[in-house]
Enzyme design. Structure first.
Site, PDB file in Angstrom:
ATOM      1  N   ASP A  84       0.860  -1.183   0.000  1.00 37.35           N
ATOM      2  CA  ASP A  84       0.000   0.000   0.000  1.00 37.35           C
ATOM      3  C   ASP A  84       0.900   1.238   0.000  1.00 37.35           C
ATOM      4  O   ASP A  84       1.774   1.375   0.851  1.00 37.35           O
ATOM      5  CB  ASP A  84      -0.892  -0.040   1.257  1.00 37.35           C
ATOM      6  CG  ASP A  84      -2.069   0.921   1.171  1.00 37.35           C
ATOM      7  OD1 ASP A  84      -1.955   1.947   0.483  1.00 37.35           O
ATOM      8  OD2 ASP A  84      -3.086   0.652   1.837  1.00 37.35           O
ATOM      9  N   ASP A  95      -3.353   7.327  -3.226  1.00 33.49           N
ATOM     10  CA  ASP A  95      -3.314   6.190  -2.304  1.00 33.49           C
ATOM     11  C   ASP A  95      -3.706   4.952  -3.098  1.00 33.49           C
ATOM     12  O   ASP A  95      -4.803   4.904  -3.664  1.00 33.49           O
ATOM     13  CB  ASP A  95      -4.321   6.502  -1.173  1.00 33.49           C
ATOM     14  CG  ASP A  95      -4.390   5.449  -0.085  1.00 33.49           C
ATOM     15  OD1 ASP A  95      -3.634   4.464  -0.143  1.00 33.49           O
ATOM     16  OD2 ASP A  95      -5.216   5.640   0.844  1.00 33.49           O
ATOM     17  N   HIS A 154     -12.068   6.086   1.891  1.00 39.28           N
ATOM     18  CA  HIS A 154     -12.107   7.390   2.553  1.00 39.28           C
ATOM     19  C   HIS A 154     -11.885   8.495   1.537  1.00 39.28           C
ATOM     20  O   HIS A 154     -11.327   8.242   0.463  1.00 39.28           O
ATOM     21  CB  HIS A 154     -10.986   7.452   3.606  1.00 39.28           C
ATOM     22  CG  HIS A 154      -9.660   6.983   3.065  1.00 39.28           C
ATOM     23  ND1 HIS A 154      -8.748   7.830   2.496  1.00 39.28           N
ATOM     24  CD2 HIS A 154      -9.131   5.735   2.936  1.00 39.28           C
ATOM     25  CE1 HIS A 154      -7.706   7.121   2.078  1.00 39.28           C
ATOM     26  NE2 HIS A 154      -7.905   5.850   2.311  1.00 39.28           N
ATOM     27  N   HIS A 162      -6.971  10.343   5.700  1.00 37.35           N
ATOM     28  CA  HIS A 162      -8.294   9.787   5.987  1.00 37.35           C
ATOM     29  C   HIS A 162      -9.290  10.900   6.270  1.00 37.35           C
ATOM     30  O   HIS A 162      -9.568  11.237   7.408  1.00 37.35           O
ATOM     31  CB  HIS A 162      -8.239   8.793   7.149  1.00 37.35           C
ATOM     32  CG  HIS A 162      -7.628   7.485   6.741  1.00 37.35           C
ATOM     33  ND1 HIS A 162      -6.988   6.650   7.617  1.00 37.35           N
ATOM     34  CD2 HIS A 162      -7.555   6.881   5.540  1.00 37.35           C
ATOM     35  CE1 HIS A 162      -6.539   5.585   6.964  1.00 37.35           C
ATOM     36  NE2 HIS A 162      -6.870   5.705   5.699  1.00 37.35           N
ATOM     37  N   GLU A 187     -11.161   1.056  -1.256  1.00 39.61           N
ATOM     38  CA  GLU A 187     -10.256  -0.036  -0.910  1.00 39.61           C
ATOM     39  C   GLU A 187     -10.943  -1.234  -0.271  1.00 39.61           C
ATOM     40  O   GLU A 187     -10.957  -1.376   0.936  1.00 39.61           O
ATOM     41  CB  GLU A 187      -9.095   0.450  -0.044  1.00 39.61           C
ATOM     42  CG  GLU A 187      -9.442   1.271   1.169  1.00 39.61           C
ATOM     43  CD  GLU A 187      -8.185   1.679   1.949  1.00 39.61           C
ATOM     44  OE1 GLU A 187      -7.297   0.841   2.141  1.00 39.61           O
ATOM     45  OE2 GLU A 187      -8.112   2.846   2.364  1.00 39.61           O
ATOM     46  N   GLU A 279      -6.753  -1.190  -4.060  1.00 39.04           N
ATOM     47  CA  GLU A 279      -7.121   0.219  -3.823  1.00 39.04           C
ATOM     48  C   GLU A 279      -6.714   1.122  -4.983  1.00 39.04           C
ATOM     49  O   GLU A 279      -5.629   0.992  -5.538  1.00 39.04           O
ATOM     50  CB  GLU A 279      -6.430   0.718  -2.542  1.00 39.04           C
ATOM     51  CG  GLU A 279      -6.786   2.163  -2.189  1.00 39.04           C
ATOM     52  CD  GLU A 279      -6.220   2.601  -0.836  1.00 39.04           C
ATOM     53  OE1 GLU A 279      -5.220   2.005  -0.393  1.00 39.04           O
ATOM     54  OE2 GLU A 279      -6.775   3.552  -0.241  1.00 39.04           O
TER      55      GLU A 279
END
Ligand code: MN
Ligand code: MN
Length: 297
Positions: A84, A95, A154, A162, A187, A279
């Protein structure tokens, strides 16, 4: 969203996608997880981008928030490895994550990838959060696995990984709608176990949440370093390199006792089931921009 901001997101996304690809190529039996993270982060810096959060490598029943610090984890055949990666340009964050199973991809890996693909198809201004969660849940359960209900996607704010709202991985019935130009990370996590994670111990991932005066000169030195991360998450591995293990531990203890530190311990599936994750980051438009896609899927 102005053109300049869009370009920053797209640059962050393309570097994140490349960094992820490079990191994934190092995931092999016998590989050091610490080395994979070091090299992934070094690549991000070499591109002139910022690290939005420490690269993370969660193996098997560990779902998230794992970065080796004092010990190293060596990968082995049969491991399910999630990588990640977070990159930012001027605070605009990308992200992205992907899972590799050593010894051949399996349905668990496919389940989270497929759930991500299906969820991305549902993304548009006006799409309801609960509906996105429902799509993820249905896709993962169709494979016979459980979506992790207490982990979620998020929104991405400037220098804020976040942000609100959270994007559920199950049907919560939430009727909140996505808005044009919102930036979100989707994700899905698929689990062979409980589909619920708990916080384990020995965190190596932290966020500085407050600034207060500290007495100890040692702690002050470490705090100087931590302030450079601008409120974004950091890992003890970075501090060990600069300040050594003993001093870092002392400083983190003091910062914690002052209530200045949020800890993010490793998150493990409650039934110790193996977990996969996929993700991408997206800018919400009628035609959404999946800006971490690159040449990955
Ligand atoms: Mn992520
Ligand atoms: Mn995320």
């Amino acid at each position: 969203m102005d053109k300049e901001t869009l370009q920053k997101y797209e640059k962050a996304g393309s570097i994140a996608s490349q960094a992820l690809k490079r990191g994934l190529s190092m995931i092999k039996p016998g590989a050091s997880t610490k080395k994979i993270l070091d090299e992934t982060e070094a690549y991000i810096k070499s591109q002139g981008a910022g690290i939005a959060f420490p690269a993370q490598i969660a193996v098997n029943e560990v779902a998230a928030h794992y970065c080796p610090a004092e010990d190293d984890t060596i990968l082995k055949e049969g491991d399910t490895v999630k990588l990640d990666v977070g990159v930012h340009i001027d605070g605009y964050i990308a992200d992205t994550a992907k899972t590799i199973r050593l010894g051949g991809q399996d349905d668990l890996v496919k389940a989270s990838q497929d759930a991500l693909r299906e969820a991305l198809k549902k993304i548009s201004p006006g799409a309801m959060l609960g509906e996105i969660g429902k799509t993820i849940q249905e896709t993962i359960t169709s494979y016979g696995f459980a979506p992790i209900r207490n982990l979620s996607g998020h929104a991405l704010g400037r220098y804020e990984v976040h942000a609100k709202p959270t994007i559920p991985n199950i049907d919560t019935g939430d009727k909140t709608e996505l808005k044009e130009n919102q930036v979100v990370a989707i994700e899905p996590f698929a689990s062979k176990g409980a589909g619920i994670v708990y916080e384990s111990s020995n965190p190596t991932l932290f966020t500085l949440t407050a600034e207060k005066p500290v007495r100890s000169p040692l702690t002050r030195q470490v705090l100087q370093e931590i302030k450079k991360y601008k409120g974004l998450p950091f890992t003890s591995r970075w501090l060990y390199n600069e300040h050594g293990i003993g001093k870092t531990r002392f400083a983190l203890r003091e910062l914690k006792s002052h209530g200045m530190l949020q800890e993010h311990p490793p998150l493990l599936d409650k039934a110790r089931g193996v977990v996969s994750q996929a993700e991408h980051s997206v800018i919400i438009k009628d035609k959404p921009i999946i800006y971490t896609k690159g040449d990955n899927d």
